[in-house]
Design an enzyme around this catalytic site. Sequence first.
Site, PDB file in Angstrom:
ATOM      1  N   THR A 131      -1.661  16.141 -29.855  1.00 19.21           N
ATOM      2  CA  THR A 131      -0.172  15.901 -30.062  1.00 19.21           C
ATOM      3  C   THR A 131      -0.063  15.139 -31.682  1.00 19.21           C
ATOM      4  OG1 THR A 131       1.872  14.754 -29.759  1.00 19.21           O
ATOM      5  CG2 THR A 131      -0.172  13.680 -28.931  1.00 19.21           C
ATOM      6  N   ASP A 132       0.931  15.571 -32.322  1.00 19.04           N
ATOM      7  CA  ASP A 132       1.212  14.926 -33.571  1.00 19.04           C
ATOM      8  C   ASP A 132       1.233  13.260 -33.272  1.00 19.04           C
ATOM      9  OD1 ASP A 132       3.604  14.981 -32.544  1.00 19.04           O
ATOM     10  OD2 ASP A 132       4.566  15.834 -34.281  1.00 19.04           O
ATOM     11  N   GLU A 133       1.811  12.745 -32.029  1.00 19.69           N
ATOM     12  CA  GLU A 133       1.971  11.410 -31.815  1.00 19.69           C
ATOM     13  C   GLU A 133       0.937  10.555 -32.118  1.00 19.69           C
ATOM     14  OE1 GLU A 133       4.396  10.497 -28.323  1.00 19.69           O
ATOM     15  OE2 GLU A 133       5.486  12.124 -28.625  1.00 19.69           O
ATOM     16  N   TYR A 166       1.134   6.714 -24.386  1.00 20.23           N
ATOM     17  CA  TYR A 166       0.859   8.021 -24.095  1.00 20.23           C
ATOM     18  C   TYR A 166       0.048   8.463 -25.416  1.00 20.23           C
ATOM     19  CZ  TYR A 166       1.616  12.953 -25.314  1.00 20.23           C
ATOM     20  OH  TYR A 166       1.435  14.242 -25.681  1.00 20.23           O
ATOM     21  N   LYS A 170      -3.950   9.915 -25.541  1.00 14.54           N
ATOM     22  CA  LYS A 170      -4.359  11.230 -26.307  1.00 14.54           C
ATOM     23  C   LYS A 170      -5.273  10.959 -27.404  1.00 14.54           C
ATOM     24  CE  LYS A 170      -2.781  15.016 -25.681  1.00 14.54           C
ATOM     25  NZ  LYS A 170      -3.152  16.013 -24.591  1.00 14.54           N
ATOM     26  N   ASN A 265      17.690  13.334 -33.992  1.00 16.41           N
ATOM     27  CA  ASN A 265      18.068  13.491 -32.639  1.00 16.41           C
ATOM     28  C   ASN A 265      19.408  13.856 -32.362  1.00 16.41           C
ATOM     29  OD1 ASN A 265      15.252  13.236 -31.807  1.00 16.41           O
ATOM     30  ND2 ASN A 265      15.705  11.200 -30.946  1.00 16.41           N
ATOM     31  N   HIS A 300       9.487   2.935 -30.274  1.00 15.36           N
ATOM     32  CA  HIS A 300       9.944   4.354 -30.655  1.00 15.36           C
ATOM     33  C   HIS A 300       9.689   4.668 -32.032  1.00 15.36           C
ATOM     34  CE1 HIS A 300      13.644   7.208 -30.219  1.00 15.36           C
ATOM     35  NE2 HIS A 300      12.749   7.815 -30.415  1.00 15.36           N
ATOM     36  N   TYR A 357      15.546   4.638 -15.391  1.00 12.94           N
ATOM     37  CA  TYR A 357      16.402   4.122 -16.289  1.00 12.94           C
ATOM     38  C   TYR A 357      17.553   3.524 -15.755  1.00 12.94           C
ATOM     39  CZ  TYR A 357      13.764   7.849 -18.895  1.00 12.94           C
ATOM     40  OH  TYR A 357      13.066   8.895 -19.635  1.00 12.94           O
TER      41      TYR A 357
HETATM   42  P1  NAD Z   1       3.512  18.806 -18.826  1.00 10.63           P
HETATM   43  O1  NAD Z   1       3.651  17.484 -18.215  1.00 10.63           O
HETATM   44  O2  NAD Z   1       4.661  19.874 -18.706  1.00 10.63           O
HETATM   45  O3  NAD Z   1       2.297  19.762 -17.967  1.00 10.63           O
HETATM   46  C1  NAD Z   1       1.088  18.829 -17.869  1.00 10.63           C
HETATM   47  C2  NAD Z   1       0.309  19.641 -16.655  1.00 10.63           C
HETATM   48  O4  NAD Z   1      -0.967  18.956 -16.524  1.00 10.63           O
HETATM   49  C3  NAD Z   1       1.052  19.793 -15.390  1.00 10.63           C
HETATM   50  O5  NAD Z   1       0.997  21.219 -14.722  1.00 10.63           O
HETATM   51  C4  NAD Z   1       0.409  19.040 -14.354  1.00 10.63           C
HETATM   52  O6  NAD Z   1       0.398  19.405 -13.003  1.00 10.63           O
HETATM   53  C5  NAD Z   1      -1.109  19.079 -14.944  1.00 10.63           C
HETATM   54  N1  NAD Z   1      -1.934  17.902 -14.491  1.00 10.63           N
HETATM   55  C6  NAD Z   1      -1.614  16.622 -14.901  1.00 10.63           C
HETATM   56  N2  NAD Z   1      -2.487  15.679 -14.565  1.00 10.63           N
HETATM   57  C7  NAD Z   1      -3.524  16.500 -13.951  1.00 10.63           C
HETATM   58  C8  NAD Z   1      -4.621  16.329 -13.462  1.00 10.63           C
HETATM   59  N3  NAD Z   1      -5.208  14.886 -13.332  1.00 10.63           N
HETATM   60  N4  NAD Z   1      -5.487  17.294 -13.153  1.00 10.63           N
HETATM   61  C9  NAD Z   1      -5.077  18.547 -13.252  1.00 10.63           C
HETATM   62  N5  NAD Z   1      -3.592  18.878 -13.761  1.00 10.63           N
HETATM   63  C10 NAD Z   1      -2.986  17.723 -14.268  1.00 10.63           C
HETATM   64  O7  NAD Z   1       2.838  19.186 -20.265  1.00 10.63           O
HETATM   65  P2  NAD Z   1       3.272  19.957 -21.649  1.00 10.63           P
HETATM   66  O8  NAD Z   1       4.469  19.554 -22.324  1.00 10.63           O
HETATM   67  O9  NAD Z   1       3.024  21.243 -21.232  1.00 10.63           O
HETATM   68  O10 NAD Z   1       1.759  19.424 -22.624  1.00 10.63           O
HETATM   69  C11 NAD Z   1       0.738  20.032 -22.227  1.00 10.63           C
HETATM   70  C12 NAD Z   1      -0.231  19.497 -23.412  1.00 10.63           C
HETATM   71  O11 NAD Z   1       0.117  19.712 -24.747  1.00 10.63           O
HETATM   72  C13 NAD Z   1      -0.719  17.954 -23.080  1.00 10.63           C
HETATM   73  O12 NAD Z   1      -1.838  17.722 -23.271  1.00 10.63           O
HETATM   74  C14 NAD Z   1       0.231  17.327 -24.309  1.00 10.63           C
HETATM   75  O13 NAD Z   1      -0.170  16.141 -24.500  1.00 10.63           O
HETATM   76  C15 NAD Z   1       0.277  18.396 -25.381  1.00 10.63           C
HETATM   77  N6  NAD Z   1       1.263  18.532 -26.160  1.00 10.63           N
HETATM   78  C16 NAD Z   1       2.643  18.430 -25.712  1.00 10.63           C
HETATM   79  C17 NAD Z   1       3.739  18.833 -26.524  1.00 10.63           C
HETATM   80  C18 NAD Z   1       5.279  18.912 -26.203  1.00 10.63           C
HETATM   81  O14 NAD Z   1       5.780  18.897 -26.892  1.00 10.63           O
HETATM   82  N7  NAD Z   1       5.465  19.047 -24.803  1.00 10.63           N
HETATM   83  C19 NAD Z   1       3.283  18.692 -27.953  1.00 10.63           C
HETATM   84  C20 NAD Z   1       2.229  18.687 -28.434  1.00 10.63           C
HETATM   85  C21 NAD Z   1       1.135  18.586 -27.332  1.00 10.63           C
HETATM   86  O1  DAU Z   2       5.515  15.091 -30.621  1.00 13.21           O
HETATM   87  C1  DAU Z   2       4.702  15.832 -29.550  1.00 13.21           C
HETATM   88  C2  DAU Z   2       5.394  15.071 -28.258  1.00 13.21           C
HETATM   89  O2  DAU Z   2       6.621  15.522 -28.117  1.00 13.21           O
HETATM   90  C3  DAU Z   2       4.271  15.531 -27.075  1.00 13.21           C
HETATM   91  O3  DAU Z   2       3.276  14.959 -27.285  1.00 13.21           O
HETATM   92  C4  DAU Z   2       4.800  14.927 -25.882  1.00 13.21           C
HETATM   93  O4  DAU Z   2       4.078  15.271 -24.694  1.00 13.21           O
HETATM   94  C5  DAU Z   2       6.178  15.367 -25.849  1.00 13.21           C
HETATM   95  O5  DAU Z   2       6.923  14.657 -24.557  1.00 13.21           O
HETATM   96  C6  DAU Z   2       7.179  15.018 -27.068  1.00 13.21           C
HETATM   97  O6  DAU Z   2       7.412  13.680 -27.097  1.00 13.21           O
HETATM   98  P1  DAU Z   2       8.647  12.722 -27.614  1.00 13.21           P
HETATM   99  O7  DAU Z   2       8.797  11.532 -27.034  1.00 13.21           O
HETATM  100  O8  DAU Z   2       9.039  13.197 -29.008  1.00 13.21           O
HETATM  101  O9  DAU Z   2       9.700  13.904 -26.625  1.00 13.21           O
HETATM  102  P2  DAU Z   2      11.110  13.485 -26.006  1.00 13.21           P
HETATM  103  O10 DAU Z   2      11.590  14.899 -25.549  1.00 13.21           O
HETATM  104  O11 DAU Z   2      10.795  12.656 -24.782  1.00 13.21           O
HETATM  105  O12 DAU Z   2      12.106  12.799 -26.978  1.00 13.21           O
HETATM  106  C7  DAU Z   2      12.515  13.474 -27.908  1.00 13.21           C
HETATM  107  C8  DAU Z   2      13.397  12.280 -28.757  1.00 13.21           C
HETATM  108  O13 DAU Z   2      14.525  12.110 -28.182  1.00 13.21           O
HETATM  109  C9  DAU Z   2      12.517  11.051 -29.008  1.00 13.21           C
HETATM  110  O14 DAU Z   2      12.975  10.690 -30.117  1.00 13.21           O
HETATM  111  C10 DAU Z   2      13.274  10.192 -27.689  1.00 13.21           C
HETATM  112  C11 DAU Z   2      14.860  10.923 -27.743  1.00 13.21           C
HETATM  113  N1  DAU Z   2      15.332  10.847 -26.454  1.00 13.21           N
HETATM  114  C12 DAU Z   2      14.501  11.491 -25.329  1.00 13.21           C
HETATM  115  C13 DAU Z   2      15.274  11.358 -24.177  1.00 13.21           C
HETATM  116  C14 DAU Z   2      14.123  11.837 -22.976  1.00 13.21           C
HETATM  117  C15 DAU Z   2      16.411  10.151 -26.372  1.00 13.21           C
HETATM  118  O15 DAU Z   2      17.365   9.872 -27.375  1.00 13.21           O
HETATM  119  N2  DAU Z   2      17.159  10.505 -25.066  1.00 13.21           N
HETATM  120  C16 DAU Z   2      16.720  10.778 -23.862  1.00 13.21           C
HETATM  121  O16 DAU Z   2      16.877  10.814 -22.710  1.00 13.21           O
END
Ligand code: NAD
Ligand code: DAU
Length: 360
Positions: A131-133, A166, A170, A265, A300, A357
């Site tokens: 992730t970019d985080e 988190y 990562k 946001n 944040h 929450y």
């Molecule tokens: P998600 O939470 O939707 O899915 C995660 C999956 O991993 C789920 O199906 C869960 O059951 C499985 N999992 C969790 N723990 C496990 C374990 N111990 N063994 C086997 N499976 C397990 O996540 P996502 O948003 O699809 O993200 C997928 C990947 O991409 C992650 O590595 C995340 O860090 C990365 N990522 C996500 C985003 C985003 O915006 N969502 C952006 C950049 C990178």
């Molecule tokens: O940047 C990549 C990441 O993006 C991934 O690595 C993470 O897995 C993914 O969850 C996501 O992280 P964020 O924290 O950016 O995503 P989230 O959807 O939780 O929040 C997006 C923005 O919105 C963040 O600035 C927090 C804000 N937010 C989020 C929620 C859930 C709110 O203001 N209210 C909310 O209820």
Amino acid sequence: MKNILITGGAGFIGSHVVRLFVNKYPEYRIINLDALTYAGNLANLKDIEDAPNYTFIKADICDYERMCAIMQEYAIDGVIHLAAESHVDRSIKDPFTFARTNVMGTLSLLQAARQYWNGEWQGKLFYHISTDEVYGALELDKPEEPAPYGSEFFSEATKYSPHSPYSASKAASDHFVRAYHDTYGMPTLVTNCSNNYGPYQFPEKLIPLFINNIRRGKPLPVYGKGENVRDWLYVVDHARAIDTIFHNGKVGDTYNIGGFNEWKNIDIVKVLIKTVDRQLGNAEGTSDHLITYVTDRAGHDLRYAIDSTKLKNELGWHPSLQFEEGIEKTVRWYLDNQEWMEHITSGDYEKYYEEMYGKR
Ligand code: NAD
Ligand code: DAU
């Protein structure tokens, strides 16, 4: 025949990657390994579950013996590792689970691959999705002007500086992957992507949570002043990038993936309200009153913005969808798939939200 292990394939991004690989590469055998935590859902893959080149295995990546057995039994050539705990708010409440899955789970998978491949690296690849985080947070140089809000972007050379449990977990897993490359010679790749949006995302993340709340007339909890900036990418474009990099990326390298698509946001929330109201046939402004400013997320990160020039220049990838089109499709998908949403939000979902929450 190439045997590819995709971990976390029942989650949001993983399900799109599994679908793309199963449909595009009938000559590959795709093994989807997922523990089916609260975030994993096989309903995300209904359309491909009977495909002849697809196998699902319920397993935990932390179970090292099991990972070794699976590598051997399915003669795995390539790993695309997405399984993780992925929600920042959960990591603030429960950092141990994040260290266990994201750090120890990744290490267990790396070691199992190393054990099975046994130094014969030809035709093998361990591709880790990050992730970019991990890069930390950028400043807002020009908060009053339209995006981009600053001149600085995360590049592949940006120093790691994670702030949440988190992102720390990562970052640690990324370091382990690179260490396996540098120490043992394992062919690895790491990509760092920005925020994804699209169908099948668990409604704890901003976009699906807010679409669902607007539909149900429930408050939209905007953290702080809603001025944090994220760089949004349609999930299918991320899956396309993973396909491109898996097949053509330079082994041992890192690629950033992003959409050059920064949004505050609060502006996203306004777009979501407008789009949901329009698609539901409500008068403009109907749901504006749902915006509710709440206490900010601890630690944040202010702004994320990815520079994905390297990926474009070296491998020719670029996003295929404009954000406006992606949001239109995404809102339509969630409104058309209420059964999926109801299934996901049944059971412990409400309880979890109250615990996390308070009552909303
Ligand atoms: P998600 O939470 O939707 O899915 C995660 C999956 O991993 C789920 O199906 C869960 O059951 C499985 N999992 C969790 N723990 C496990 C374990 N111990 N063994 C086997 N499976 C397990 O996540 P996502 O948003 O699809 O993200 C997928 C990947 O991409 C992650 O590595 C995340 O860090 C990365 N990522 C996500 C985003 C985003 O915006 N969502 C952006 C950049 C990178
Ligand atoms: O940047 C990549 C990441 O993006 C991934 O690595 C993470 O897995 C993914 O969850 C996501 O992280 P964020 O924290 O950016 O995503 P989230 O959807 O939780 O929040 C997006 C923005 O919105 C963040 O600035 C927090 C804000 N937010 C989020 C929620 C859930 C709110 O203001 N209210 C909310 O209820």
